[in-house]
Enzyme design. Structure first.
Site, PDB file in Angstrom:
ATOM      1  N   THR A   1      16.336  18.370  15.396  1.00 14.36           N
ATOM      2  CA  THR A   1      16.759  19.665  14.849  1.00 14.36           C
ATOM      3  C   THR A   1      18.256  19.703  14.587  1.00 14.36           C
ATOM      4  O   THR A   1      19.038  19.173  15.373  1.00 14.36           O
ATOM      5  CB  THR A   1      16.429  20.788  15.849  1.00 14.36           C
ATOM      6  OG1 THR A   1      15.019  20.886  15.962  1.00 14.36           O
ATOM      7  CG2 THR A   1      16.998  22.119  15.388  1.00 14.36           C
ATOM      8  N   THR A   2      18.606  20.356  13.481  1.00 15.47           N
ATOM      9  CA  THR A   2      20.009  20.687  13.246  1.00 15.47           C
ATOM     10  C   THR A   2      20.109  22.160  12.868  1.00 15.47           C
ATOM     11  O   THR A   2      19.445  22.598  11.917  1.00 15.47           O
ATOM     12  CB  THR A   2      20.610  19.847  12.099  1.00 15.47           C
ATOM     13  OG1 THR A   2      20.376  18.458  12.377  1.00 15.47           O
ATOM     14  CG2 THR A   2      22.097  20.104  11.964  1.00 15.47           C
TER      15      THR A   2
END
Lengths: 253, 195
Positions: B1-2
Site C-alpha cells: 500500500t501507498t
C-alpha cells in the site's frame, strides 16, 4: 377510608395493576404529555413534515434553546411533547440505535425498526420496579426505502403509524382539523401549510416564525432538515395572506 | 500500500494506490478504494489490515454522525483526530496505520495515526509499504503553497514512484480532494493523465 388508601396504593409502584387492569402511573405520564405544547406530523408523498409549537414564556428566553425538534440521523427527525428532559433521553437512545445499525449492517435504520426499538425501551419503564415511565410522546418521521413514514410513540410503549397526527396540548381539536383537511396527495409545502393551520386552530396568540419549529424529511434526498425562523415565517405569512384574501371574498358577496 | 496526504492552499488532497495484497506476494484485489469519507469535511486513508481498517472506519463514522446529530455541526479535524487516536489506543483495531485528512475553520489538516494511538499533525505525510518511495518524491516536490491542481500532480508522482518499485502497491490511484465545498474521490487506472 380504607378503600381510599387501597386505591392510592395502585399508583405508588408502576409495576402494580389496579384491580380493573389499569396502570395508573402510565396514565399519569399520558397526562404529562397533554400538558406539553403541541407537535404535529403530516405525511405526504414528497416527504414528512413536523411542526412544533415552541411559544416561549418570556421574550427574554432564547427561542433556539427550546428543544422540541431533534435530528436523529440523516434520514430521521423527531418531535416531542411532554417532559423535555425525558425526550432528550429517548432522542439520544434513538440516535445511538441509528448509529449501531450503521456499524452493524452499514445501512440506515428503518423508521419502523427505530420506532420499535424506542418503544421497547419505553415499555421497560412500565414494568421494571423503582423506575417511572417516560412523560413524553414522540413523533418519529423519516424515509425508509424512499417511502415517507410517520410514527408516534406514547408513554406506555405503544407505537402507531399515521398519515397525520398531533400530540400534546389541544390534541383533540388539532387532530379533528387534520382529519377534516388532510389529503393523501399533498405536496411538502401543502403539508407545512396544513400543519401550521392546524397548530393555529384554537390558539389565541398569532403564530410567528420564532414561535414554531418546522422539520422536513424529504423523500427524494432522504435527508432531514429544520427550517430557519424566517423560512417558517414566510409560510405563516402565506397563510395569513390567504386568510385575508378569503375575508375579501366574503366582503364581496 | 501507498497512501499520501497533503495540505494545500484550499484544503487537503489525499491519494492512494488500488492494490490489496497478501504480504506483497499475491495481489488479492486490483481495485480497492483505500480512502473513505468520515464526514463531509474529512476522510481517512487506510494502510495495514483491511478488516481492522474497515471496522475502524465504521466506528469513526458512528462517532462523527452522533456528534453531528447531537450538536448540529461536524467535529473539527483536531477533535476528529483525537477521537480517532483514542479509539485506536483503546480499541481492537490491530495493525492499521491510517492518515486522516480534513478541512475546518482553521484550514486543511493532515494527521498520521498509528495503532498505539499516536496522532501527529503534519503538512504532508505518507504511509504503507510504499511510504519510503512516496516520501522521497514528496520531500523533493512538496511546498506549502501548492494549489489543488499542483498537489494532485505531486501526489500522483509519489504514488506512481511507489507503484513502480513496491510490490505491494499499484493497479491505479484514487485522488480525494477536500475543500470547504466538500469532498470528491476520483479513481484513475493510468497515471498519465495526472502527470
Amino acid at each position: 377510608m380504607q378503600g381510599q388508601n387501597q386505591q392510592q396504593a395502585y399508583d405508588r409502584g408502576i409495576t402494580i395493576f389496579s384491580p380493573d387492569g389499569r396502570l395508573y402511573q402510565v396514565e399519569y405520564a399520558r397526562e404529562a404529555v397533554k400538558r406539553g405544547t403541541a407537535s404535529i406530523g403530516v405525511r405526504t408523498p414528497e416527504g414528512v413534515v413536523l411542526v412544533v409549537d415552541k411559544q416561549t414564556r418570556s421574550p427574554l428566553l432564547e427561542g433556539s434553546s427550546v428543544e422540541k425538534l431533534h435530528k436523529i440521523d440523516d434520514h430521521v427527525g423527531a418531535a416531542s411533547a411532554g417532559h423535555v428532559a425525558d425526550a432528550r433521553q429517548l432522542v439520544d437512545f434513538a440516535r445511538q440505535q441509528s448509529q449501531v445499525e450503521r456499524v452493524r449492517y452499514d445501512e440506515p435504520i428503518g423508521v419502523r425498526t427505530l420506532t420499535k426499538s424506542v418503544t421497547d425501551h419505553i415499555q421497560q419503564y412500565t414494568q421494571v420496579g423503582g423506575a417511572r415511565p417516560f412523560g413524553v410522546a414522540l413523533l418519529i418521521a423519516g424515509v425508509e426505502g424512499g417511502e415517507p413514514r410517520l410514527f408516534e410513540t406514547d408513554p406506555s410503549g405503544t407505537s402507531n403509524e399515521w398519515k397525520a397526527v398531533a400530540i400534546g396540548s389541544n390534541r383533540g381539536d388539532i387532530q379533528e382539523f387534520l382529519e377534516d383537511e388532510y389529503d393523501a396527495g399533498l405536496s411538502v409545502d401543502d403539508g407545512i401549510d396544513l400543519a401550521l393551520r392546524a397548530l393555529n386552530e384554537g390558539r389565541e396568540d398569532a403564530l410567528s416564525g420564532d414561535g414554531v419549529g418546522v422539520g422536513i424529511v424529504d423523500a427524494d434526498t432522504g435527508t432531514y432538515r429544520e427550517l430557519a425562523a424566517d423560512e417558517s415565517q414566510s409560510y405563516i405569512d402565506d397563510i395569513e395572506d390567504a386568510a385575508d384574501d378569503s375575508d375579501d371574498d366574503d366582503d364581496e358577496e | 500500500t501507498t497512501i499520501v496526504g497533503l495540505t494545500t492552499q484550499d484544503g487537503v488532497l489525499m491519494a492512494s494506490d488500488m492494490r490489496a495484497s497478501l504480504g506483497g506476494r499475491v495481489i488479492s484485489n486490483k481495485n480497492v478504494q483505500k480512502v473513505e469519507e468520515i464526514q463531509p469535511n474529512a476522510a481517512l486513508s487506510i494502510s495495514g489490515s483491511v478488516g481492522g481498517a474497515q471496522s475502524f472506519i465504521r466506528s469513526l463514522r458512528a462517532e462523527a454522525n452522533l456528534y453531528e446529530a447531537r450538536r448540529g455541526e461536524y467535529m473539527s479535524i483536531d477533535a476528529l483526530s483525537t477521537m480517532a487516536s483514542n479509539l485506536l489506543r483503546g480499541g481492537p483495531f490491530f495493525r492499521v496505520v491510517p492518515i486522516l485528512g480534513g478541512v475546518d475553520d482553521d484550514g486543511g489538516h493532515v494527521f498520521s495515526l498509528d495503532p498505539a494511538g499516536s496522532s501527529m499533525s503534519d503538512t504532508y505525510t505518507a504511509q504503507g509499504s510504499g511510504m519510503p518511495y512516496a516520501l522521497g518524491v514528496l520531500e523533493q516536490e512538496y511546498s506549502e503553497d501548492l494549489t489543488m491542481a499542483d498537489a494532485e500532480q505531486v501526489a500522483a508522482h509519489a504514488v506512481k514512484s511507489a507503484s513502480e518499485r513496491d510490490t505491494a502497491s499499484g493497479n491505479g490511484i484514487h485522488i480525494t480532494k477536500i475543500t470547504h465545498d466538500g469532498l470528491t474521490t476520483v479513481g484513475h487506472k493510468e497515471f498519465d493523465a495526472l502527470l
